[in-house]
Design an enzyme around this catalytic site. Structure first.
Site: not given
Length: 390
Positions: A98, A140
Site C-alpha cells: 500500500y 485483509e
C-alpha cells in the site's frame, strides 16, 4: 470518518478528480510498472492491464469510496471494502504494498492535475487514501487469519487427478492437495487463485471458482477459455492428469449463507460455477430451504456443468428454469432470461453470477418483483466494474 476540513476539500474537488481518474490511474500503472516491473510477476494481471479493466476498476473504487465518505460520513462501506479485500487476499497483497501504491498514485495525481493539487488538496485526498488503505489492511488481516495464512502466504501445491471436457471452451480439473498440511475450508461460492508460469517466465494469477468437491478433500475448478486469456489458454492446452498446480487458499465474500429464507440462484454462461457449488452444498447438507435456479446460456452445447446442475438441483429439491438463445430443448425457454411468469418466492435471498450487463438487467427485474436490494448478492469474474452502481 473523514475530517470536516478534508471533507470540504474532497467535496469541492471530487468532480475534477473523478473526471481525470482514468488518466490518473493509467499514468499510475505505467509509472509504477516502469519502476517496479517485478510487480507484474505473480501479482498484477497483465490481461486486465492491457484491456484497461484494472485501471477502470481502480478509478471506480476510489470515486465510490470518496463519494460514500461524503454521503454517509458515519458509515464505512464494508460491503465494497470486503469485496476488494478478498480479491487482494487471493493474489497475496501485503501491507507494505500500500505504501508503494501510494507513492505512484499520488505522483500520478500531481502530474495529471498539476497546479490544482495544492497542499490542502493533496492532504485531503491523502486522508481518503489512507482511510481506504487502512480499512483494507485490517479486513485483509482478518481474511488471511480465517484462511490460516500469514500476510499473503496462502499458497500450496495441488495435483490434477482428472480432467473433464465440459464444453468446447470449458473444462474442469479435479484436484487433490499434496502434503500433510490441513486444507483451509472453502465456503460454497468461493474461488481460488491459480498461479502459473508463462512461457516468457513471468508468473500470472487467475481466479477460478471452486465448482465442486470430491471425496478425500478433492476440489474442482472449471476453466473457460477466454479470448486473449493467456492463463486459460495455457491451462486448456497443457493441464493434464498428474500435473501439479499452485493454488491459493479459498477467498470470496459472495458465499452461500446459512438461514431459512428461500433462495434464488441466478447465472449465465460460466457464471454457473459458484451456483453449482452452492447447489452441491445444499444437496449434501439436506438443506430444506426452497430453492429456485435460473440459468441462461447460448445453447445446450455451451452450458458448462449442465448435467451437474440438473442432478444437484433435483437432489436439493430445487426448481430449475433454463433459457437458451437458440435451439432450446423441450422444457427450456428460448431467448434471453426474463422473469415473465416466474414466481419469485417472497423474502428470497438471491445469489447471482454472470456478465455485468446480464446481472444489471436481472437485478432490476428482481427488485421489481419485490426482492430487497440488500438481499441480492453478486459475484463478478475479474475486476469489479460494477462498484458503486449495484
Amino acid at each position: 470518518m473523514l475530517s470536516e476540513e478534508s471533507a470540504a476539500v474532497v467535496r469541492a474537488t471530487l468532480p475534477v478528480v473523478a473526471a481525470q481518474l482514468d488518466t490518473i490511474t493509467a499514468r499510475f500503472y505505467d509509472t509504477m510498472f516502469a519502476d517496479r516491473p517485478e510487480l507484474l510477476d505473480g501479482l498484477f494481471n497483465r490481461g486486465n492491464q492491457r484491456s484497461g479493466e484494472q485501471r477502470r476498476a481502480l478509478a471506480g473504487s476510489i470515486a465510490a469510496f470518496a463519494t460514500m465518505l461524503l454521503d454517509h460520513p458515519d458509515e464505512r462501506p464494508d460491503v465494497m471494502l470486503s469485496r476488494i479485500a478478498h480479491k487482494h487476499a487471493a493474489v497475496g497483497v501485503t501491507e507494505d504494498q500500500y505504501v508503494i501504491v501510494h507513492k505512484y498514485l499520488f505522483g500520478a495525481i500531481a502530474e495529471v492535475l498539476g497546479d490544482a493539487v495544492t497542499p490542502d488538496v493533496a492532504a485531503a485526498w491523502d486522508e481518503v487514501y489512507w482511510l481506504m488503505a487502512g480499512a483494507l489492511i485490517a479486513i485483509e488481516a482478518r481474511v488471511y487469519a480465517a484462511a490460516g495464512a500469514e500476510n499473503g502466504r496462502t499458497w500450496r501445491t495441488w495435483q490434477v487427478v482428472e480432467r473433464r471436457e465440459e464444453t468446447p471452451d470449458a473444462m474442469s480439473l479435479l484436484l487433490r492437495p499434496l502434503g500433510d498440511e490441513p486444507v483451509p475450508p472453502a465456503l460454497p461460492g468461493q474461488y481460488v487463485s491459480v498461479r502459473v508460469r508463462m512461457p516468457d517466465g513471468v508468473h500470472q494469477l487467475r481466479q477460478y471458482t471452486l465448482s465442486g468437491e470430491g471425496d478425500g478433500g478433492l476440489r474442482r475448478i472449471t476453466v473457460k477459455r477466454v479470448d486473449d486469456g493467456e492463463v486459460s489458454a495455457l491451462l486448456h492446452a497443457t493441464a493434464a492428469e498428474g500435473d501439479e498446480l499452485t493454488l491459493s487458499a479459498p477467498f470470496g465474500d459472495v458465499a452461500l449463507r446459512a438461514g431459512d429464507a428461500p433462495l434464488v440462484l441466478v447465472s449465465a454462461g460460466i457464471g454457473c460455477t459458484p451456483i453449482t457449488a452452492m447447489l452441491g452444498h445444499l444437496a449434501r447438507a439436506g438443506d430444506p430451504r426452497q430453492v429456485l435456479v435460473l440459468h441462461a446460456d447460448r445453447d445446450v452445447a455451451a452450458h458448462a456443468l449442465r448435467a451437474d446442475m440438473a442432478r444437484l438441483a433435483a437432489e436439493a429439491g430445487a426448481e430449475q428454469i433454463l433459457w437458451y438463445e437458440r435451439d432450446a430443448p423441450e422444457g427450456a425457454r428460448t431467448g434471453l432470461m426474463d422473469l415473465d411468469g416466474v414466481a419469485i418466492p417472497e423474502g428470497a435471498e438471491v445469489y447471482m453470477c454472470g456478465p455485468v450487463p446480464f446481472m444489471r438487467a436481472v437485478r432490476g427485474r428482481l427488485i421489481g418483483a419485490g426482492v430487497a436490494p440488500k438481499d441480492i448478492h453478486y459475484e463478478v469474474f475479474g475486476p469489479d466494474l460494477w462498484l458503486g452502481a449495484a
